[in-house]
Design an enzyme around this catalytic site. Structure first.
Site, PDB file in Angstrom:
ATOM      1  N   GLU A 218     -38.383 -45.301  27.126  1.00 35.85           N
ATOM      2  CA  GLU A 218     -38.073 -46.364  26.170  1.00 35.85           C
ATOM      3  C   GLU A 218     -39.340 -47.184  25.886  1.00 35.85           C
ATOM      4  O   GLU A 218     -39.760 -47.959  26.750  1.00 35.85           O
ATOM      5  CB  GLU A 218     -37.036 -47.333  26.744  1.00 35.85           C
ATOM      6  CG  GLU A 218     -35.664 -46.785  27.023  1.00 35.85           C
ATOM      7  CD  GLU A 218     -34.770 -47.881  27.578  1.00 35.85           C
ATOM      8  OE1 GLU A 218     -33.947 -48.425  26.816  1.00 35.85           O
ATOM      9  OE2 GLU A 218     -34.900 -48.203  28.772  1.00 35.85           O
TER      10      GLU A 218
ATOM     11  N   GLY B 156     -36.409 -52.562  18.023  1.00 31.47           N
ATOM     12  CA  GLY B 156     -35.831 -53.773  17.451  1.00 31.47           C
ATOM     13  C   GLY B 156     -36.309 -54.023  16.034  1.00 31.47           C
ATOM     14  O   GLY B 156     -37.282 -53.428  15.561  1.00 31.47           O
TER      15      GLY B 156
ATOM     16  N   HIS C 212     -31.934 -48.625  32.385  1.00 29.89           N
ATOM     17  CA  HIS C 212     -32.077 -48.982  30.970  1.00 29.89           C
ATOM     18  C   HIS C 212     -32.766 -50.338  30.877  1.00 29.89           C
ATOM     19  O   HIS C 212     -32.602 -51.190  31.753  1.00 29.89           O
ATOM     20  CB  HIS C 212     -30.690 -49.033  30.324  1.00 29.89           C
ATOM     21  CG  HIS C 212     -30.708 -49.174  28.848  1.00 29.89           C
ATOM     22  ND1 HIS C 212     -30.919 -50.388  28.229  1.00 29.89           N
ATOM     23  CD2 HIS C 212     -30.555 -48.264  27.851  1.00 29.89           C
ATOM     24  CE1 HIS C 212     -30.887 -50.224  26.922  1.00 29.89           C
ATOM     25  NE2 HIS C 212     -30.674 -48.951  26.655  1.00 29.89           N
TER      26      HIS C 212
END
Length: 281
Positions: free
Chosen positions: A193, A199, A114
């Site tokens: 990702e 964000g 991650h």
């Protein structure tokens, strides 16, 4: 078969200490989540598989709540690069979770690579003066091998930062080639990702870009499944469902404003939007 993953991050921190857990007592949180979602996903049996990656504190409660049921699966949020070995290291790995311990607890899957883990590893290496960009991927490869060695499946995350957009093929290719070197990829699903788009105030990755990345990954690793790791949520569930090269998604928060956090009823809404919207253009 689609794959719906949830990364519950540090949901073992109550709001009074700065966390986002406010829906159940810390000791009951894992079982509370499972109790309130397992019935809602049964209608998708045979169409999707569901996995929850939980902090260590929640693992045993969640597994006890399942009581032998196969769905959803429970996974941990990482394993140590060194594992317990018979007639060798008996588990002297203070502060680390060996794959053998996760397997013994009942975990069937693990989340590795991650972007938050990659960042932490890079920070430690930088303190040691290591600037080799391949070092993080070599360390993650050891974690992947340890997990698969214990019979667990791996959700392996890859992604590029904003300053890596121009050479994204090199960045992602390195993460795949080194991170999955000598690995049985039949036990791996890749989560993409787009770090540059995640964000507040960021522009989310669009459908065409996600399709491009998924195609690139599947060319690199034949037969592997790719899920969207940038956040499956209400706002993008139907769009992602229309991307034929994407095999599922990774959910974190279900609510990003007000009482932010993860809520079972909102999770089920996202699942319904994604799986109900599959095939739409």
């Amino acid at each position: 078969m689609k794959n719906i993953y949830v990364n519950l991050k540090r949901f073992d921190v109550p709001k009074t200490l700065g966390g986002v857990n406010g829906i159940a007592d810390i000791q009951d949180w894992g079982s509370y989540i499972l109790k309130n979602i397992k019935g809602g996903i049964k209608k998708y049996e045979g169409k999707a598989e569901f996995t929850f990656f939980m902090p260590e504190m929640h693992l045993l409660g969640a597994l006890k709540e399942l009581a032998g049921e196969k769905q959803p699966e429970i996974g941990c949020q990482g394993v140590c690069r060194t594992d317990v070995k018979k007639d060798g290291n008996f588990g002297a790995l203070t502060t680390s979770l060996p794959a053998a311990a996760a397997k013994t607890a009942g975990c069937t899957q693990v989340l590795i690579g991650h972007c938050e883990e990659r960042m932490q590893l890079a920070q430690v290496l930088a303190e040691a003066g290591v600037t080799d960009s391949t070092a993080v991927n070599r360390l993650l490869n050891k974690e992947v091998q340890a997990a698969i060695g214990q019979g667990m499946k791996v959700l392996y995350c890859i992604g590029e930062k904003e300053n890596e957009l121009e050479n994204w093929q090199e960045v992602l290719g390195e993460q795949i080639n080194i991170g999955l070197c000598d690995v049985d990829t039949s036990q791996v699903v890749i989560a993409y990702e787009p770090i540059w788009s995640i964000g507040p105030g960021k522009t989310p990755a669009g459908k065409e870009y996600i399709e491009k990345i998924a195609g690139f990954v599947k060319e690199k690793v034949s037969g592997i499944q790719v899920v969207y790791g940038g956040g499956l949520k209400k706002e993008n569930a139907e769009m992602l469902a229309s991307v034929s090269s994407i095999d599922g998604g990774l959910i974190a928060l279900t609510r990003f404003q007000g009482e932010i956090g993860f809520y079972p009823e909102e999770y089920l809404e996202i699942v319904d939007l994604y799986l109900g919207g599959e095939g739409k253009s």
